[in-house]
Design a protein around this motif. Structure first.
Motif, PDB file in Angstrom:
ATOM      1  N   LEU A 299       0.992  -1.229  -0.034  1.00 50.15           N
ATOM      2  CA  LEU A 299      -0.082  -0.070  -0.068  1.00 50.15           C
ATOM      3  C   LEU A 299       1.241   0.932   0.023  1.00 50.15           C
ATOM      4  CD1 LEU A 299      -2.530  -1.008   2.748  1.00 50.15           C
ATOM      5  CD2 LEU A 299      -2.800  -0.599   0.299  1.00 50.15           C
ATOM      6  N   PHE A 300       2.152   1.061   0.912  1.00 51.54           N
ATOM      7  CA  PHE A 300       2.533   2.298   0.451  1.00 51.54           C
ATOM      8  C   PHE A 300       3.559   2.910  -0.739  1.00 51.54           C
ATOM      9  CE2 PHE A 300       7.339   3.808   1.135  1.00 51.54           C
ATOM     10  CZ  PHE A 300       7.122   5.127   1.814  1.00 51.54           C
ATOM     11  N   ARG A 301       4.084   1.925  -1.871  1.00 53.34           N
ATOM     12  CA  ARG A 301       4.034   1.922  -2.871  1.00 53.34           C
ATOM     13  C   ARG A 301       3.611   2.016  -3.592  1.00 53.34           C
ATOM     14  NH1 ARG A 301       7.857  -3.762  -2.474  1.00 53.34           N
ATOM     15  NH2 ARG A 301       9.879  -2.662  -1.363  1.00 53.34           N
ATOM     16  N   GLU A 302       2.258   1.475  -3.508  1.00 51.88           N
ATOM     17  CA  GLU A 302       0.642   2.829  -4.005  1.00 51.88           C
ATOM     18  C   GLU A 302       0.491   3.991  -3.384  1.00 51.88           C
ATOM     19  OE1 GLU A 302      -2.586  -0.355  -3.656  1.00 51.88           O
ATOM     20  OE2 GLU A 302      -0.846  -2.137  -4.928  1.00 51.88           O
ATOM     21  N   GLN A 303       1.581   4.593  -2.656  1.00 53.63           N
ATOM     22  CA  GLN A 303       0.723   5.666  -2.308  1.00 53.63           C
ATOM     23  C   GLN A 303       0.121   5.802  -1.522  1.00 53.63           C
ATOM     24  OE1 GLN A 303       1.956   8.683  -5.300  1.00 53.63           O
ATOM     25  NE2 GLN A 303       4.260   8.987  -4.794  1.00 53.63           N
ATOM     26  N   ARG A 304      -0.867   4.882  -0.884  1.00 54.23           N
ATOM     27  CA  ARG A 304      -2.105   5.144  -0.100  1.00 54.23           C
ATOM     28  C   ARG A 304      -2.154   5.178   1.732  1.00 54.23           C
ATOM     29  NH1 ARG A 304      -4.309  -0.414  -3.192  1.00 54.23           N
ATOM     30  NH2 ARG A 304      -6.300  -0.408  -1.601  1.00 54.23           N
ATOM     31  N   VAL A 305      -0.374   4.696   2.075  1.00 53.35           N
ATOM     32  CA  VAL A 305      -0.697   5.176   3.350  1.00 53.35           C
ATOM     33  C   VAL A 305       0.672   5.610   3.797  1.00 53.35           C
ATOM     34  CG1 VAL A 305      -2.047   2.201   4.136  1.00 53.35           C
ATOM     35  CG2 VAL A 305       0.507   2.444   3.454  1.00 53.35           C
ATOM     36  N   ASP A 306       1.043   5.889   4.944  1.00 46.38           N
ATOM     37  CA  ASP A 306       1.662   6.676   4.841  1.00 46.38           C
ATOM     38  C   ASP A 306       3.043   5.696   5.098  1.00 46.38           C
ATOM     39  OD1 ASP A 306       1.311   6.380   7.419  1.00 46.38           O
ATOM     40  OD2 ASP A 306       0.987   8.484   7.166  1.00 46.38           O
ATOM     41  N   ILE A 307       4.811   6.228   5.509  1.00 50.43           N
ATOM     42  CA  ILE A 307       5.643   5.927   5.983  1.00 50.43           C
ATOM     43  C   ILE A 307       5.451   5.521   6.882  1.00 50.43           C
ATOM     44  CG2 ILE A 307       6.941   7.708   6.533  1.00 50.43           C
ATOM     45  CD1 ILE A 307       8.032   4.917   4.745  1.00 50.43           C
ATOM     46  N   ASP A 308       4.703   6.214   8.452  1.00 49.39           N
ATOM     47  CA  ASP A 308       4.858   6.492   9.590  1.00 49.39           C
ATOM     48  C   ASP A 308       4.171   4.542   9.793  1.00 49.39           C
ATOM     49  OD1 ASP A 308       5.980   8.279  10.294  1.00 49.39           O
ATOM     50  OD2 ASP A 308       4.498   9.587  10.748  1.00 49.39           O
ATOM     51  N   THR A 309       2.813   4.651   8.736  1.00 52.52           N
ATOM     52  CA  THR A 309       1.818   3.246   8.561  1.00 52.52           C
ATOM     53  C   THR A 309       2.981   1.929   8.901  1.00 52.52           C
ATOM     54  OG1 THR A 309       0.512   4.523   8.249  1.00 52.52           O
ATOM     55  CG2 THR A 309       0.110   1.244   8.197  1.00 52.52           C
ATOM     56  N   VAL A 310       3.541   2.393   7.637  1.00 50.49           N
ATOM     57  CA  VAL A 310       4.727   1.497   7.767  1.00 50.49           C
ATOM     58  C   VAL A 310       5.630   0.924   8.754  1.00 50.49           C
ATOM     59  CG1 VAL A 310       6.663   0.149   5.779  1.00 50.49           C
ATOM     60  CG2 VAL A 310       4.062   1.553   5.069  1.00 50.49           C
ATOM     61  N   ARG A 311       6.358   2.021   9.186  1.00 50.57           N
ATOM     62  CA  ARG A 311       7.819   1.965  10.702  1.00 50.57           C
ATOM     63  C   ARG A 311       6.529   1.051  11.180  1.00 50.57           C
ATOM     64  NH1 ARG A 311       9.354   5.502  12.757  1.00 50.57           N
ATOM     65  NH2 ARG A 311      10.932   4.454  13.344  1.00 50.57           N
ATOM     66  N   GLN A 312       5.614   1.242  11.954  1.00 51.28           N
ATOM     67  CA  GLN A 312       4.846   1.130  12.878  1.00 51.28           C
ATOM     68  C   GLN A 312       4.201  -0.831  12.747  1.00 51.28           C
ATOM     69  OE1 GLN A 312       1.556   3.895  13.848  1.00 51.28           O
ATOM     70  NE2 GLN A 312       2.054   5.670  13.931  1.00 51.28           N
ATOM     71  N   SER A 313       4.295  -0.550  11.144  1.00 48.11           N
ATOM     72  CA  SER A 313       4.398  -2.352  11.102  1.00 48.11           C
ATOM     73  C   SER A 313       4.986  -3.491  11.162  1.00 48.11           C
ATOM     74  CB  SER A 313       3.561  -2.191   9.271  1.00 48.11           C
ATOM     75  OG  SER A 313       2.709  -3.964   9.248  1.00 48.11           O
ATOM     76  N   LEU A 314       6.259  -2.851  10.964  1.00 48.39           N
ATOM     77  CA  LEU A 314       6.593  -3.529  10.773  1.00 48.39           C
ATOM     78  C   LEU A 314       7.672  -3.424  12.209  1.00 48.39           C
ATOM     79  CD1 LEU A 314      10.010  -4.261   9.102  1.00 48.39           C
ATOM     80  CD2 LEU A 314      11.013  -2.043   9.118  1.00 48.39           C
ATOM     81  N   GLU A 315       7.599  -2.876  13.111  1.00 43.97           N
ATOM     82  CA  GLU A 315       7.674  -3.044  14.520  1.00 43.97           C
ATOM     83  C   GLU A 315       7.696  -4.275  15.193  1.00 43.97           C
ATOM     84  OE1 GLU A 315       8.395   0.064  18.358  1.00 43.97           O
ATOM     85  OE2 GLU A 315       7.336   0.950  16.070  1.00 43.97           O
ATOM     86  N   HIS A 316       6.471  -4.002  15.224  1.00 45.44           N
ATOM     87  CA  HIS A 316       5.157  -5.388  15.406  1.00 45.44           C
ATOM     88  C   HIS A 316       5.621  -6.256  14.539  1.00 45.44           C
ATOM     89  CE1 HIS A 316       1.310  -2.050  15.990  1.00 45.44           C
ATOM     90  NE2 HIS A 316       2.131  -1.680  16.990  1.00 45.44           N
ATOM     91  N   THR A 317       6.189  -6.272  13.916  1.00 46.39           N
ATOM     92  CA  THR A 317       6.629  -8.119  13.456  1.00 46.39           C
ATOM     93  C   THR A 317       8.021  -8.668  14.484  1.00 46.39           C
ATOM     94  OG1 THR A 317       8.745  -7.144  12.308  1.00 46.39           O
ATOM     95  CG2 THR A 317       6.245  -7.632  11.103  1.00 46.39           C
ATOM     96  N   GLY A 318       8.573  -8.076  14.829  1.00 46.34           N
ATOM     97  CA  GLY A 318       9.757  -7.950  16.263  1.00 46.34           C
ATOM     98  C   GLY A 318      10.822  -8.164  15.040  1.00 46.34           C
ATOM     99  N   ALA A 319      10.959  -7.919  13.984  1.00 44.30           N
ATOM    100  CA  ALA A 319      11.434  -7.823  13.232  1.00 44.30           C
ATOM    101  C   ALA A 319      13.296  -7.266  13.507  1.00 44.30           C
ATOM    102  CB  ALA A 319      11.566  -7.788  11.616  1.00 44.30           C
ATOM    103  N   GLU A 320      13.654  -5.609  14.343  1.00 39.31           N
ATOM    104  CA  GLU A 320      13.850  -5.328  15.117  1.00 39.31           C
ATOM    105  C   GLU A 320      14.880  -6.612  15.719  1.00 39.31           C
ATOM    106  OE1 GLU A 320      15.796  -1.885  17.994  1.00 39.31           O
ATOM    107  OE2 GLU A 320      13.792  -2.142  16.631  1.00 39.31           O
ATOM    108  N   SER A 321      14.052  -6.544  17.007  1.00 40.95           N
ATOM    109  CA  SER A 321      15.158  -8.304  17.583  1.00 40.95           C
ATOM    110  C   SER A 321      15.615  -9.213  16.944  1.00 40.95           C
ATOM    111  CB  SER A 321      13.626  -8.473  18.466  1.00 40.95           C
ATOM    112  OG  SER A 321      14.107  -9.666  19.577  1.00 40.95           O
ATOM    113  N   LEU A 322      15.067  -9.905  16.020  1.00 39.95           N
ATOM    114  CA  LEU A 322      15.816 -11.108  15.507  1.00 39.95           C
ATOM    115  C   LEU A 322      17.209 -10.426  14.449  1.00 39.95           C
ATOM    116  CD1 LEU A 322      11.902 -12.406  13.417  1.00 39.95           C
ATOM    117  CD2 LEU A 322      13.687 -13.758  15.216  1.00 39.95           C
ATOM    118  N   ALA A 323      17.108 -10.105  14.324  1.00 40.70           N
ATOM    119  CA  ALA A 323      18.270  -8.947  13.431  1.00 40.70           C
ATOM    120  C   ALA A 323      18.973  -8.397  14.383  1.00 40.70           C
ATOM    121  CB  ALA A 323      17.456  -7.355  12.752  1.00 40.70           C
TER     122      ALA A 323
END
Length: 363
Positions: A299-323
């Protein structure tokens, strides 16, 4: 999970806040002398190129000199004593690093690095002051970065040959230096091509890309060639280079984390640029299996949501801890390998110090 020794170091086993080692001072002085000679020589046939070298010197100033420190670590680990050529080889890697940064800023369309205007930005702003429109001015800035990067690359290659010329392993050192340039280019190309895909690269693809793009020239080959310069065998050099490769990938994993979740005031770069540019990082690779993140990224790449939405979604995956966990495992593997090589205590402590710095870095 076990942790590497947490020594408070600032590279090469130097306590934080301590006076830098003589070799670090020697590298910085030699770099300044190299830039000054290039500036003076260029001014005779092209004053504009002389000015460019002056700006290159300013852009390179203040670096941490990680690569020269690693050259010296590999050199001293195998009994090297005459540091003159090791200093020159360290300078070659630092100039190579500067070259790749110039080109990387152009590829990423960045005009700020470490919170300061890049060389591209200086030439862009000059073009704007001359009345050019923004598109033409940015093109001028990027063009200048290509030229500056090429000048640095040429100088780095020549310096590596000079440093290795009197060594029994000269051919192996020069081949390794050339190889790491090719690998960095391959990693940059893969980074570009992954950014064009609709879905992020997979974890193993990202790890391989980061090994090529960063770990080789920044960690693996400085250690490897420093060891060869001291008289290490090809097998010994490959072994300590392998340690560097693991540290280098760990470094880039933490860099990916800081690129999205770091403090811009500390890192000096945007926490949005990786996502905006569609970069495949370890974070997007780990999170891509989560449907909510994948949907928001599209949706972000289609410019239908903003960057903050993507960052928050990324944060909820736990990817930072795994990295961070992956980086921790790589650093532990590197320090264990160093112990297994039975290197001198100072060399082992320095490798542990680098591992600790990588895991604790904030910029």
């Amino acid at each position: 999970m076990s942790q590497p020794t947490r020594s408070a170091t600032q590279g090469h086993g130097v306590p934080a806040g301590a006076k830098p080692p003589e070799t670090t001072v020697a590298v910085r002085n030699e770099l300044q002398a190299i830039i000054s000679r290039q500036q003076e020589s260029a001014t005779e046939y092209s004053p504009a190129t002389g000015i460019m070298w002056e700006r290159i010197g300013s852009a390179l100033g203040g670096g941490k000199l990680t690569r020269p420190q690693l050259v010296m670590l590999g050199f001293e680990a195998f009994g090297g004593t005459d540091t003159r050529n090791a200093v020159l080889l360290g300078c070659a890697f630092e100039l190579l690093h500067g070259s790749l940064l110039m080109h990387d800023d152009m590829i990423d369309r960045d005009f700020v690095r470490r919170g300061k205007p890049t060389l591209s930005a200086l030439y862009r702003d000059e073009a704007l002051a001359m009345g050019r429109n923004m598109r033409d001015a940015e093109h001028a800035g990027h063009s200048a970065a290509v030229i500056a990067g090429d000048l640095l690359l040429s100088t780095a290659i020549r310096l590596s040959v000079t440093a290795a010329s009197s060594c029994a392993s000269a051919e192996a050192i020069i081949d390794s230096f050339q190889r790491c340039i090719h690998h960095a280019g391959a990693g940059e190309l893969e980074d570009l091509l992954y950014s064009l895909n609709d879905s992020p690269a997979k974890v193993q693809e990202v790890l391989r890309m980061e090994e090529l793009k960063t770990a080789g020239y920044s960690f693996q080959v400085p250690l490897e060639t420093g060891a060869l310069l001291a008289g290490a065998s090809l097998e010994q050099a490959a072994a300590i280079g392998g340690i560097g490769s693991q540290l280098g990938v760990a470094y880039q994993l933490i860099d990916d984390v800081l690129g999205t979740f770091g403090d811009p005031g500390v890192t000096g770069k945007s926490i949005e640029s990786d996502l905006r540019e569609g970069k495949s990082t370890i974070l997007t690779a780990l999170a891509s299996t989560t449907p909510a993140f994948s949907a928001n990224l599209q949706l972000f790449r289609e410019q239908r949501v903003d960057i903050d939405t993507v960052r928050q979604s990324l944060e909820h995956t736990g990817a930072e801890s795994l990295a961070r966990q992956l980086a921790d495992e790589l650093c532990n593997s590197a320090t264990q390998a160093a112990l297994g090589m039975r290197l001198p205590p100072r060399a082992t402590e320095s490798i542990e110090g680098f591992a600790s710095l990588i895991l604790r870095r904030g910029a």
